[in-house]
Write a protein that holds these residues in place. Sequence first.
Motif, PDB file in Angstrom:
ATOM      1  N   ARG A   1       3.864  12.059  -3.236  1.00 15.10           N
ATOM      2  CA  ARG A   1       3.135  10.802  -3.207  1.00 15.10           C
ATOM      3  C   ARG A   1       1.803  10.962  -2.466  1.00 15.10           C
ATOM      4  NH1 ARG A   1       5.963   5.003  -1.858  1.00 15.10           N
ATOM      5  NH2 ARG A   1       4.165   3.734  -2.426  1.00 15.10           N
TER       6      ARG A   1
ATOM      7  N   GLN B   1       0.572  19.594  10.779  1.00 14.95           N
ATOM      8  CA  GLN B   1       1.264  18.377  10.317  1.00 14.95           C
ATOM      9  C   GLN B   1       2.777  18.565  10.354  1.00 14.95           C
ATOM     10  OE1 GLN B   1      -0.184  17.239   6.434  1.00 14.95           O
ATOM     11  NE2 GLN B   1      -2.308  17.412   7.089  1.00 14.95           N
ATOM     12  N   VAL B   2       3.216  19.765   9.968  1.00 15.71           N
ATOM     13  CA  VAL B   2       4.660  20.031   9.945  1.00 15.71           C
ATOM     14  C   VAL B   2       5.246  19.883  11.343  1.00 15.71           C
ATOM     15  CG1 VAL B   2       6.406  21.823   9.624  1.00 15.71           C
ATOM     16  CG2 VAL B   2       4.582  21.538   7.938  1.00 15.71           C
ATOM     17  N   TYR B   3       4.519  20.403  12.321  1.00 16.02           N
ATOM     18  CA  TYR B   3       5.055  20.404  13.671  1.00 16.02           C
ATOM     19  C   TYR B   3       4.517  19.259  14.520  1.00 16.02           C
ATOM     20  CZ  TYR B   3       7.093  24.757  12.289  1.00 16.02           C
ATOM     21  OH  TYR B   3       7.822  25.683  11.614  1.00 16.02           O
ATOM     22  N   GLY B   4       3.953  18.280  13.837  1.00 14.80           N
ATOM     23  CA  GLY B   4       3.605  17.046  14.511  1.00 14.80           C
ATOM     24  C   GLY B   4       2.482  17.141  15.517  1.00 14.80           C
TER      25      GLY B   4
ATOM     26  N   LYS C   1       3.653   8.907   5.490  1.00 16.73           N
ATOM     27  CA  LYS C   1       4.850   9.572   5.983  1.00 16.73           C
ATOM     28  C   LYS C   1       4.840   9.642   7.510  1.00 16.73           C
ATOM     29  CE  LYS C   1       7.384  13.905   5.369  1.00 16.73           C
ATOM     30  NZ  LYS C   1       7.403  14.682   6.572  1.00 16.73           N
TER      31      LYS C   1
ATOM     32  N   GLU D   1       1.524   8.281  -7.006  1.00 19.32           N
ATOM     33  CA  GLU D   1       0.865   7.675  -5.843  1.00 19.32           C
ATOM     34  C   GLU D   1       1.485   6.323  -5.501  1.00 19.32           C
ATOM     35  OE1 GLU D   1      -3.184   6.643  -6.645  1.00 19.32           O
ATOM     36  OE2 GLU D   1      -3.644   6.138  -4.569  1.00 19.32           O
TER      37      GLU D   1
ATOM     38  N   GLY E   1       9.023  18.709  15.182  1.00 13.28           N
ATOM     39  CA  GLY E   1       8.967  19.684  14.105  1.00 13.28           C
ATOM     40  C   GLY E   1      10.338  20.198  13.771  1.00 13.28           C
TER      41      GLY E   1
ATOM     42  N   GLY F   1      10.200  14.024   0.029  1.00 15.13           N
ATOM     43  CA  GLY F   1       9.993  13.319   1.281  1.00 15.13           C
ATOM     44  C   GLY F   1       8.569  12.849   1.495  1.00 15.13           C
TER      45      GLY F   1
ATOM     46  N   ASP G   1       0.838  -1.201   0.000  1.00 14.82           N
ATOM     47  CA  ASP G   1       0.000   0.000   0.000  1.00 14.82           C
ATOM     48  C   ASP G   1       0.873   1.252   0.000  1.00 14.82           C
ATOM     49  OD1 ASP G   1      -2.539   1.272   2.232  1.00 14.82           O
ATOM     50  OD2 ASP G   1      -2.070   1.705   0.161  1.00 14.82           O
ATOM     51  N   ILE G   2       0.215   2.350  -0.151  1.00 16.79           N
ATOM     52  CA  ILE G   2       0.930   3.621  -0.128  1.00 16.79           C
ATOM     53  C   ILE G   2       1.465   3.878   1.270  1.00 16.79           C
ATOM     54  CG2 ILE G   2       0.660   6.098  -0.483  1.00 16.79           C
ATOM     55  CD1 ILE G   2      -1.941   5.056  -2.093  1.00 16.79           C
ATOM     56  N   ALA G   3       2.742   4.166   1.339  1.00 13.25           N
ATOM     57  CA  ALA G   3       3.351   4.430   2.633  1.00 13.25           C
ATOM     58  C   ALA G   3       2.834   5.742   3.194  1.00 13.25           C
ATOM     59  CB  ALA G   3       4.864   4.491   2.487  1.00 13.25           C
TER      60      ALA G   3
ATOM     61  N   TRP H   1       6.836  18.691   5.737  1.00 15.10           N
ATOM     62  CA  TRP H   1       5.764  19.312   4.958  1.00 15.10           C
ATOM     63  C   TRP H   1       4.419  19.007   5.586  1.00 15.10           C
ATOM     64  CZ3 TRP H   1       2.401  15.551   3.580  1.00 15.10           C
ATOM     65  CH2 TRP H   1       2.895  14.247   3.410  1.00 15.10           C
TER      66      TRP H   1
ATOM     67  N   ARG I   1       5.508  11.147  11.039  1.00 13.56           N
ATOM     68  CA  ARG I   1       5.587  12.543  11.470  1.00 13.56           C
ATOM     69  C   ARG I   1       6.591  12.686  12.607  1.00 13.56           C
ATOM     70  NH1 ARG I   1       3.551  14.974   7.374  1.00 13.56           N
ATOM     71  NH2 ARG I   1       1.465  14.316   6.838  1.00 13.56           N
ATOM     72  N   ARG I   2       7.402  13.704  12.512  1.00 16.22           N
ATOM     73  CA  ARG I   2       8.262  14.028  13.639  1.00 16.22           C
ATOM     74  C   ARG I   2       7.419  14.722  14.690  1.00 16.22           C
ATOM     75  NH1 ARG I   2      11.913  14.703   9.913  1.00 16.22           N
ATOM     76  NH2 ARG I   2      10.926  16.615   9.257  1.00 16.22           N
ATOM     77  N   ALA I   3       7.714  14.416  15.956  1.00 17.66           N
ATOM     78  CA  ALA I   3       6.918  15.032  17.009  1.00 17.66           C
ATOM     79  C   ALA I   3       7.323  16.478  17.225  1.00 17.66           C
ATOM     80  CB  ALA I   3       7.059  14.243  18.299  1.00 17.66           C
TER      81      ALA I   3
END
Lengths: 386, 275
Positions: free
Chosen positions: B95, B271-274, A163, B82, A169, B91, A159-161, B181, A165-167
Amino acid sequence: MKQVSLTVNGEAVTAAVEPRTHLADFLRSDLGLTGTHLGCEQGVCGACTVMIDGKPMRSCITYAVACDGSEVRTIEGFDGDPLMGRLREAFSTHHGLQCGFCTPGMLITSRDIAGRLDGPDEARIRLELSGNLCRCTGYVGIVEAVKSVLAEGRTVPADIAVKPRRAAGPATFERRSDGAPSKPSPAPQQAELATRATDRKNWTVLAESFDVPHSPDDVWALMQDVPDVAGCMPGAEVVEFDGRRLRGRVRVKFGPISAAFEGEGTVDSDAAAKQGTISGEGADRRSNSRAKGLVTYRLVPEQGGRATRVEVQVEFQLTGMLAQFSRSGLVKDFAHRLTADFARNLSLRLSGEGGSALPAGETKEVNAIALIFSVLWRRLKSLLKG
Amino acid sequence: MKPVAFDYERAGNLEEAVALLRRADAGAKLVSGGQSLGPMLNLRLVRPELLIDVRRLQSLRRVEESDDRILFGAALTHAEFEDGEVPDPTGGLMRHVAGGIAYRAVRNRGTIGGSLAHADPAADWLSALTAVDAAVQVRSQAGERVICLSDFVLGAFTTALAEDEMIEAVAVPRLSAASAWGYHKICRKAGEFADAIGAVVVDPERRYCRVVMGAVDGPPVLLEEMAEALAAGGAEAGLAKLDAAVEVALPEAAPAARQLHAVAVRRAIGQVYGR
């Protein structure tokens, strides 16, 4: 007619087709494969979904002529397909269909979901099915059918991975000055022209204003040459003008959409108050569309009478084919740009710099806009005319 | 509805495509996937004299990697992005964005170059690729040129492309490993035209930061002050500027529309900053 050779459900087919014939019509009418259904014919409902070169695609917005050399598989071509057999069975068991109109497209999409995705949850299944509309079932039975087939187990591609997330930022930093070219977006000026209460329902109302560095008297005088002022509107042209009645044309181009409205209008102006109206209507014969419009304009002294603010309010209504383009915000934006072009050209003209043969400018054609413009244009003309 | 009659030519190569485009003048439309043009043709909103099909040109399907960017042929499909069939210099942003365009059946045929050339403000690629500062490589018989996406769209459906120019490829800068992003799209139904898009890219290593407010009535809006504040002070500093920035950028929008746009940008920043 163009010659096409393609494979349909495993059989080679060669035929002459009109370029405008979409694949669904070709399959249904020329090949008699009526299992492919047509609902919206604009790529939204998914009833026409077929496999082209192994992938589900819309056969209503894919032209047969573009399928030369392709391999097409319709619902009729899945008779011996084990996965489709299980889906058919499951649709029956779970009441995944009532009238059956959407079913061929649903099955082809469902087979793609089952074959492509690795253990999708219900939310994902619903998302993947969102391009196929069903008016009977409420989707519950369809989703259950797909889930039941998936539950039987099956190896699927990755499936599509998602991404990770970094906690925390990213770190802070000073942005490179060229990191983002500054592009000032000119805020359109809101005209102060009072919006009159209107009994015209479903009309679009636009107000614009612009300043020219000339006195209201000069502007008013220059505006008496209606055809000349009309020429400041990209694509507009006055054919006849008798001092009050005018006939003209406006060509508009809005991306791929273009139209040429021909129409008539009446200019009523009040020289003392330096204001007036232009009312008119026109038609684009090619698209069988009509536009009605009313332009109200007024000159307001600025900087102690050394400059003039030109206020314009445009009200218009579009009917016919072009009115199908329902995204009014985009049309408004187009009208704003067109008005900006007009203002620039008019300002140049008032400064004695503009030639009469003005280029179409950056503004490209639009349907509704065309109408607006024809109206605005006439009004401006009438404005000029006084 | 059925389209009005038009002629159709399949270009054998790029030179042929631009020659046909030039000869046909304004009456021709390039078509690749045709997933935006098709509905407009069927509704007879668009009535070209000639369609020039470039979908199968191999030169429009190339992928060229260099140190700081990847060049994508214009006729690569959304589904190819996709599915990860082409590398992603962002990154995962490309996708992710590709997977949210319309429906799978549309993504299987619609192309990245076609979407940009169509310049529908609600289109995903327009906002996402503006956020990463991508550029289009454009070709006509006269030669080639490169146009930054932030200069490419003049208005809805209106681009800097001349009548005889076509998009050949899209150059997408590589985000560095430390970049992040966010992309948030609001639409009434999955696959429908977006009502609001927020796209944010923060790349400390390249000292790059951009905040895009998309799906407005005109070109995507760059929220520059916000981007600066975001880079220098992080999420809180950036978000403090959001409401004012939206108001300045969309003075005429209804309050509800402004709110939608603000929410899309806020969620993208989140989303950028989690969070």
